[in-house]
Design an enzyme around this catalytic site. Structure first.
Site, short mmCIF file in Angstrom:
data_model
loop_
_atom_site.label_atom_id
_atom_site.label_comp_id
_atom_site.label_asym_id
_atom_site.label_seq_id
_atom_site.Cartn_x
_atom_site.Cartn_y
_atom_site.Cartn_z
NE ARG A 44 -6.82 12.36 3.13
CZ ARG A 44 -7.64 11.44 3.59
NH1 ARG A 44 -8.86 11.76 3.95
NH2 ARG A 44 -7.25 10.19 3.68
CG HIS A 59 -8.67 11.12 -0.96
ND1 HIS A 59 -7.61 10.81 -1.78
CD2 HIS A 59 -8.51 10.37 0.16
CE1 HIS A 59 -6.85 9.91 -1.18
NE2 HIS A 59 -7.37 9.63 0.00
CB ALA A 93 -12.69 3.02 5.22
CD GLU A 146 -3.65 6.71 5.86
OE1 GLU A 146 -4.40 7.53 6.43
OE2 GLU A 146 -4.07 5.69 5.30
NE ARG A 158 -11.59 12.51 6.98
CZ ARG A 158 -11.18 11.32 6.55
NH1 ARG A 158 -10.72 10.43 7.40
NH2 ARG A 158 -11.22 11.01 5.27
CG HIS A 177 -12.45 11.44 0.90
ND1 HIS A 177 -12.79 10.18 0.47
CD2 HIS A 177 -11.67 11.27 2.00
CE1 HIS A 177 -12.22 9.28 1.27
NE2 HIS A 177 -11.55 9.91 2.21
CG LEU A 219 -16.68 2.18 12.40
CD1 LEU A 219 -16.66 0.70 12.79
CD2 LEU A 219 -15.28 2.62 12.00
CB ALA A 220 -20.98 6.14 13.43
C1 FAD Z 1 -13.61 5.34 -0.37
C2 FAD Z 1 -13.43 5.86 1.03
C3 FAD Z 1 -12.27 5.56 1.73
C4 FAD Z 1 -12.11 6.02 3.04
N1 FAD Z 1 -10.99 5.67 3.74
C5 FAD Z 1 -10.89 6.02 5.04
C6 FAD Z 1 -9.82 5.56 5.84
O1 FAD Z 1 -8.97 4.81 5.39
N2 FAD Z 1 -9.77 5.95 7.13
C7 FAD Z 1 -10.70 6.78 7.69
O2 FAD Z 1 -10.61 7.10 8.87
N3 FAD Z 1 -11.74 7.22 6.95
C8 FAD Z 1 -11.86 6.85 5.66
N4 FAD Z 1 -12.92 7.28 4.93
C9 FAD Z 1 -13.97 8.06 5.60
C10 FAD Z 1 -14.79 7.11 6.47
O3 FAD Z 1 -14.91 5.89 5.80
C11 FAD Z 1 -16.17 7.65 6.75
O4 FAD Z 1 -16.10 8.95 7.21
C12 FAD Z 1 -16.84 6.80 7.83
O5 FAD Z 1 -16.79 5.45 7.47
C13 FAD Z 1 -18.28 7.23 8.01
O6 FAD Z 1 -18.91 6.28 8.80
P1 FAD Z 1 -20.42 6.52 9.24
O7 FAD Z 1 -20.80 5.36 10.06
O8 FAD Z 1 -20.56 7.86 9.81
O9 FAD Z 1 -21.21 6.55 7.85
P2 FAD Z 1 -21.35 5.44 6.72
O10 FAD Z 1 -20.37 4.36 6.88
O11 FAD Z 1 -21.37 6.14 5.42
O12 FAD Z 1 -22.77 4.82 7.00
C14 FAD Z 1 -23.93 5.59 6.81
C15 FAD Z 1 -25.13 4.71 7.05
O13 FAD Z 1 -26.28 5.54 7.15
C16 FAD Z 1 -27.31 5.02 6.33
N5 FAD Z 1 -28.20 6.11 5.95
C17 FAD Z 1 -27.94 7.26 5.31
N6 FAD Z 1 -29.07 7.99 5.19
C18 FAD Z 1 -30.05 7.28 5.78
C19 FAD Z 1 -31.44 7.49 5.97
N7 FAD Z 1 -32.07 8.59 5.55
N8 FAD Z 1 -32.16 6.53 6.61
C20 FAD Z 1 -31.57 5.38 7.04
N9 FAD Z 1 -30.26 5.14 6.89
C21 FAD Z 1 -29.51 6.08 6.27
C22 FAD Z 1 -26.58 4.37 5.18
O14 FAD Z 1 -27.42 3.46 4.51
C23 FAD Z 1 -25.42 3.73 5.93
O15 FAD Z 1 -25.85 2.51 6.50
C24 FAD Z 1 -13.10 6.82 3.63
C25 FAD Z 1 -14.26 7.13 2.93
C26 FAD Z 1 -14.44 6.64 1.65
C27 FAD Z 1 -15.71 6.97 0.91
#
Ligand code: FAD
Length: 650
Positions: free
Chosen positions: A306, A260, A47, A130, A402, A367, A16-17
């Protein structure tokens, strides 16, 4: 096939980021997004619960901030918290505009991916409650928010002409170079560097790539998979944290791993049972006595933050010998459960649990990483041209623990802030490069290199003004292990690892070690044991590395007790596996050492031997590893296969 790719902006991570940033940057910029594995393998996709924002008329940003500060237990960075949460409404509206099919307040409206959802307004959305939130504040798409959000953003990103997504491309190291060619420019004797790309392993063609860019966005997610029971997918092993640290960034609060409370406790399942179940009335019971134990622990019962719920469950588990407690929603109407939690309902049903009638076995699971690469609310790190957003970053929003559903919000807000800031950086960088090119006559260059001349100050000032590193207050420095500090008692590992390092075995053992010794509760003894064991593994890797690699003079000698990474960047799969493991061990050392040096219990960090809060809340800081950067980088420069172009591509 060329081994060099040029792009304006390199985004490492397609969660998402990463995608919020990519889709919000100007379309005139050429953007390359890397994903270590398939696109759906990211935490964002999994998520469930939703995204928190004060959307209800009866709610306010002030109240959202207040709840976040309570959960964060004194360690939230106030300014960034207010800025990020203050942008919640716009962030959710932006997601609506991208076509995210959020659940609407009238639940009869069915979710599908029709373009009509692009016209959803935040006032249409159903909000759930929540733990830790004082009111209904969480927008969601059924109980699979992440999947719906990521599906919508992936469609947009894949059809955007200026965005190239490269799945199965793993970033190994960030490339940095002096901001100005004349290396004499420095602040307080440290050279001003900027980030200009990454060294990447292309898993499809099994080759190394150099990607040159004018700016890099780290969006590589968290590090949950360093633990045995973890909700995050296997790409989340903290690569981004280590790359940033090696490149010269500070890290903060790595000891604050959020557990979690309710992972599904069935075999090795990593499936999560959303917080929203407790938000809608789910109760926790001791399976043996039937006692609703949270009533005795916190007045908010199951809706306490949490850390409190996770610790209570862990205590129950340590005495009940079952490995789980029960989460029960069977008192809620079956139709309500099926409508609100279709994914969880179906998943459990397939495993033989009908949650409308049966209790769900749950146990805490690693988590979320509340710490990470130090950034401000615009995603700026300590290195010019390097931004970070999402779980890899530490903005201070999450403090010591968090608040549920704040992380998806942070991904979108900071990602979009980066997109607003980055073009200005590129303009300044171009101005700097133009000025440098203009003045690059032998005579002027000579003057520029001499402090106290006008030319020196002009260029120097521009280089300094181009980037403001984040500032932090009330910090404590984590002292990393070194051979000079061998005061830790000896710990004998169960098993000795000799020259043939079993990478898979150590990786699995590392997860078990961190879960056991760096889990919901910790003590000095457990942390010391963990440090000793990790050190032993590092030594066996060093030994193995020497055997695997050529022992050329450019390979730096490393102190095995200092966090180390393989400075000889890998070119084959076996080298890559050792490189990854070495990096995970180095990161594990930093996490454990951060926990070891926090002599208090706060939020997600609970020390059995220091159960009380310290008087002053302090943020743990790990200073960057400059030597690692220089060694690695010089290796790349020396390598004739990947020459660094003389001019920047902007
Ligand atoms: C099961 C679950 C449920 C959740 N539910 C919620 C929720 O309901 N609400 C909420 O706010 N948060 C929730 N969270 C937390 C939240 O989902 C995450 O903190 C957030 O989505 C992280 O987003 P991100 O873009 O930072 O990383 P991610 O979505 O994890 O994406 C990381 C990306 O980086 C890439 N990557 C990693 N290392 C490398 C590398 N060396 N080279 C190239 N690419 C790389 C991966 O392939 C991936 O594409 C949940 C988390 C989980 C696991």
């Amino acid at each position: 096939m060329s081994n060099i790719i040029k792009t304006d902006v390199l985004i490492i991570g397609a969660g998402l980021a990463g995608l919020s940033t990519a889709l919000s940057l100007p379309k005139s910029l050429n953007i390359t997004v890397l994903s270590k594995a398939a696109l759906e393998v990211c935490s964002s996709h999994y998520a469930q619960g939703g995204i928190a924002a004060s959307l209800d008329k009866a709610d306010s940003v002030t109240e959202h901030v207040a709840d976040t500060l309570i959960a964060g237990a004194g360690l939230c960075a106030m300014d960034n918290t207010a800025r990020i949460l203050g942008a919640g409404h716009q962030a959710v509206q932006w997601l609506c505009e991208q076509g995210v099919p959020f659940t609407q307040s009238t639940l009869t409206k069915k979710i599908d991916n029709t373009p009509d959802f692009a016209v959803l307004k935040t006032s249409d959305l159903h909000l759930t409650k929540e733990g830790g939130h004082g009111c209904r504040r969480v927008a969601h798409a059924d109980d699979a928010t992440g999947r719906h959000v990521m599906d919508a953003l992936n469609i947009k990103a894949q059809t955007a002409a200026n965005i190239t997504i490269l799945p199965y491309h793993e970033a190994l190291e960030l490339l940095t170079s002096p901001m100005i060619s004349s290396s004499s420019f420095s602040i307080n004797d440290s050279e001003i560097r900027h980030c200009r790309g990454a060294l990447v392993f292309d898993h499809i063609n099994e080759r190394q790539l150099i990607i040159h860019s004018s700016a890099v966005v780290l969006a590589s997610g968290g590090l949950g998979q360093l633990f045995k029971r973890a909700s995050a997918p296997n790409v989340c092993v903290g690569d981004g944290v280590m790359m940033a640290w090696q490149a010269g960034c500070r890290l903060a609060n790595l000891e604050f791993i959020q557990f979690h409370p309710t992972g599904l406790a069935l075999d090795d399942s990593s499936f999560l049972i959303s917080e929203a179940l407790r938000g809608e009335g789910g109760r926790l019971y001791c399976p043996q006595t039937g006692a609703r134990f949270m009533l005795d622990i916190d007045e908010r019962a199951e809706l306490a933050p949490r850390d409190i719920v996770a610790r209570a469950i862990a205590n129950q588990i340590s005495s009940n010998g079952l490995g789980y407690v029960h989460l029960d929603v069977s008192h809620l109407p079956a139709a309500f459960i099926q409508a609100h939690f279709p994914q969880i309902y179906q998943t459990l049903l397939a495993l033989g649990i009908d949650m409308t009638t049966d209790p769900i076995p749950v146990a805490p699971t690693a988590h979320y990483s509340c710490g990470g690469v130090v950034t401000d609310a615009n995603g700026l790190t300590d290195i010019a041209g390097l931004y970070a957003a999402g779980e890899v970053a530490y903005t201070g929003l999450h403090g010591a623990n968090r608040l549920a559903s704040n992380s998806l919000l942070e991904c979108v807000v900071v990602g979009r802030n980066i997109a607003a800031n980055l073009p200005h950086y590129l303009i300044k960088l171009e101005r700097l490069k133009n000025l440098e090119a203009l003045e690059k006559t032998a005579e002027v260059l000579e003057k520029m290199a001499q402090p106290h001349t006008t030319a020196y100050y002009g260029l120097h000032q521009l280089a300094v003004d181009i980037w403001q590193s984040p500032t932090l207050e009330n910090t404590q420095f984590v002292i990393l292990p070194s051979s000079k500090q061998s005061s830790l008692p000896t710990y004998k590992a169960d098993k000795a690892f000799h020259s043939n390092v079993d990478i898979v075995e150590i990786t699995i053992a590392l997860k078990a070690l961190l879960t056991a010794n760096m889990g919901i509760t910790r003590s000095a003894k457990q942390l010391e044991q963990a440090l000793r064991q990790i050190e032993q593994w590092q030594e066996s890797i060093e030994h193995n590395k020497t055997m695997l690699s050529d022992t050329s003079s450019r390979t730096p000698t490393t102190n095995s007790r200092t966090p180390t990474t393989n400075s000889r960047t890998p070119t084959t799969n076996s080298e890559l596996a050792i490189f990854q493991l070495a990096r995970q061990l180095a990161l594990a050392t930093m996490i454990v050492q951060s926990a070891y040096q926090r002599f208090e219990s706060r939020g997600g960090h609970y020390r059995e031997d220091y159960p009380n809060l310290a008087e002053t809340p302090l943020t743990s800081i790990i200073l960057p590893s400059r030597n690692a950067t220089l060694n690695s980088f010089s290796h790349i420069i020396e390598d004739e296969r990947y020459p660094i172009p003389v001019t920047d591509h902007i």
